[in-house]
Write an enzyme that holds these catalytic residues in place. Structure first.
Site, PDB file in Angstrom:
ATOM      1  N   ARG A   1       7.506   9.592  -0.056  1.00  0.00           N
ATOM      2  CA  ARG A   1       7.732   8.291   0.591  1.00  0.00           C
ATOM      3  C   ARG A   1       7.212   7.153  -0.278  1.00  0.00           C
ATOM      4  O   ARG A   1       7.823   6.080  -0.349  1.00  0.00           O
ATOM      5  CB  ARG A   1       7.046   8.284   1.960  1.00  0.00           C
ATOM      6  CG  ARG A   1       7.409   7.108   2.828  1.00  0.00           C
ATOM      7  CD  ARG A   1       7.092   7.372   4.293  1.00  0.00           C
ATOM      8  NE  ARG A   1       7.377   6.192   5.101  1.00  0.00           N
ATOM      9  CZ  ARG A   1       6.455   5.451   5.696  1.00  0.00           C
ATOM     10  NH1 ARG A   1       5.170   5.781   5.606  1.00  0.00           N
ATOM     11  NH2 ARG A   1       6.794   4.391   6.397  1.00  0.00           N
TER      12      ARG A   1
ATOM     13  N   HIS B   1       9.483   3.927  -1.486  1.00  0.00           N
ATOM     14  CA  HIS B   1       9.064   2.565  -1.176  1.00  0.00           C
ATOM     15  C   HIS B   1       8.800   1.770  -2.455  1.00  0.00           C
ATOM     16  O   HIS B   1       9.055   0.565  -2.491  1.00  0.00           O
ATOM     17  CB  HIS B   1       7.813   2.571  -0.298  1.00  0.00           C
ATOM     18  CG  HIS B   1       8.112   2.832   1.140  1.00  0.00           C
ATOM     19  ND1 HIS B   1       7.625   2.047   2.163  1.00  0.00           N
ATOM     20  CD2 HIS B   1       8.859   3.800   1.744  1.00  0.00           C
ATOM     21  CE1 HIS B   1       8.057   2.512   3.332  1.00  0.00           C
ATOM     22  NE2 HIS B   1       8.797   3.586   3.100  1.00  0.00           N
TER      23      HIS B   1
ATOM     24  N   ASN C   1       4.678  -1.040   4.722  1.00  0.00           N
ATOM     25  CA  ASN C   1       3.960  -0.102   3.849  1.00  0.00           C
ATOM     26  C   ASN C   1       2.602   0.334   4.395  1.00  0.00           C
ATOM     27  O   ASN C   1       1.938   1.196   3.803  1.00  0.00           O
ATOM     28  CB  ASN C   1       3.762  -0.718   2.459  1.00  0.00           C
ATOM     29  CG  ASN C   1       5.035  -0.736   1.647  1.00  0.00           C
ATOM     30  OD1 ASN C   1       5.928   0.096   1.846  1.00  0.00           O
ATOM     31  ND2 ASN C   1       5.151  -1.686   0.723  1.00  0.00           N
TER      32      ASN C   1
ATOM     33  N   HIS D   1      13.578  13.706   4.727  1.00  0.00           N
ATOM     34  CA  HIS D   1      12.963  13.759   6.053  1.00  0.00           C
ATOM     35  C   HIS D   1      12.815  15.192   6.555  1.00  0.00           C
ATOM     36  O   HIS D   1      12.369  15.403   7.677  1.00  0.00           O
ATOM     37  CB  HIS D   1      13.784  12.937   7.045  1.00  0.00           C
ATOM     38  CG  HIS D   1      13.610  11.457   6.896  1.00  0.00           C
ATOM     39  ND1 HIS D   1      14.355  10.528   7.584  1.00  0.00           N
ATOM     40  CD2 HIS D   1      12.766  10.733   6.110  1.00  0.00           C
ATOM     41  CE1 HIS D   1      13.975   9.306   7.247  1.00  0.00           C
ATOM     42  NE2 HIS D   1      13.007   9.400   6.349  1.00  0.00           N
TER      43      HIS D   1
END
Length: 326
Positions: A60, A64, A91, A191
């Site tokens: 992740r 990001h 975040n 995911h």
């Protein structure tokens, strides 16, 4: 004609440079830090032994980072004023284990080859390694990124996909990063590991529409199970697994869950409910090799987004802070 052809080639090269693509290469550190991949892999293995959260946290963190300012480790910068990229609301839920993995690898590399390997490249390598060590595909990582010089909280909003996005919104934000719909669906497969806090999907359980509080695309038994973990007004720190079946294994079960109405986010389940993306979900659900190959391709493309190379940016000594001005 020959002159025109050369002008076209020069223009093409300039366009690639403007996009920050085409300048990364495998084995970039072959002569300057040949043990870089071994050192990062060992750091990741050690960290995963301490906590499985390392796997989704690192993945992740990479996503990001790349979607804001490009893949330049700008998300790693810590600010005493609370105005860095990592301080943005989107975040704040990034798990610390992802940051810690990169910091530890950087410290080990600074002992082996000081001032050589960028934090951006370390994050890209660590992401590949957490995927592989969780059972996913191993792919070659293009290297040569430099670390960015900008990290601002204000630049995050609007640049990351949201849990409530529909297919058009997903395609729009991914295409702005030169990623196709197939890339987007493959990257969503990340995911298959990790967890989410209840507030990200509470609307699907309690306030989807006035006439149907529970999202009808969600399997009713699955919704009931999630409600037990995420009652209304639950503690904001409570989280549930994204994949209820194999939450710490990187596999294609995520897509099988979508077929069964067990996607956690709206942005997950819409990949199956929308006819435009459903064929790809069906394919990935029944053909793990197709998913793995698509994921490898998508990760390589993601790793090229907005990169700084050559004399751009810097090679940070500490991943959490910019180098002191000379």
């Amino acid at each position: 004609m020959e002159t025109r052809r050369w002008l076209y080639l020069i223009l093409l090269v300039l366009m690639m440079m403007a996009r920050g693509e085409g300048q990364l290469v495998e084995n970039f550190y072959g002569s300057t830090c040949p043990k870089v991949e071994d050192i990062v892999s060992e750091t990741v293995r050690t960290k995963i032994k301490q906590t499985n959260v390392t796997i989704p946290a690192t993945l992740r963190l990479f996503f990001h980072d790349c979607f804001v300012e490009g893949c330049d480790a700008s998300v790693l910068i810590a600010s005493a004023n609370g105005d860095a990229e990592k301080d943005a609301e989107d975040n704040l839920s990034l798990a610390g284990d992802g940051f810690d993995t990169v910091v530890r690898a950087k410290q080990a590399l600074e002992k082996e080859c000081p001032g050589v390997v960028s934090c951006a490249d370390i994050l890209a390598l660590a992401t590949r390694d957490v995927v592989f060590q969780a059972g996913g595909p191993r792919y070659q990582v293009e290297l040569g990124r430099r670390d960015g010089l900008v990290s601002q909280k204000s630049r995050v909003a609007g640049n990351l996909p949201e849990a409530k996005f529909d297919l058009d919104q997903l395609n729009s934000i991914f295409s702005s990063n030169n990623l196709s719909q197939i890339d987007m669906i493959a990257l969503s497969g990340a995911h298959t590991v990790g967890f989410s806090h209840c507030k990200q999907f509470a609307n699907r359980l309690y306030s989807f529409t006035p006439s149907s509080p529970v999202d009808p695309s969600m399997d009713s038994n699955y919704a009931s199970e999630i409600m037990l973990s995420c009652p209304q007004n639950v503690d904001p720190s409570v989280a549930v697994n994204m994949d209820p079946l194999t939450p710490v294994v990187f596999d294609n079960v995520y897509y099988q869950n979508l077929l069964a109405g067990k996607g956690l986010f709206t942005s997950d389940q819409v990949l199956f409910t929308d006819p435009a993306s459903r064929p790809t979900v069906n394919d990935f659900a029944s053909n793990p090799n197709n998913f793995n190959e698509a994921f490898k391709t998508a990760m390589t493309k993601l790793g090229r987004v907005g990169v700084k190379t050559g004399t751009e940016g810097e090679i940070r000594k500490d991943c959490t802070s910019f180098n002191p001005a000379r």
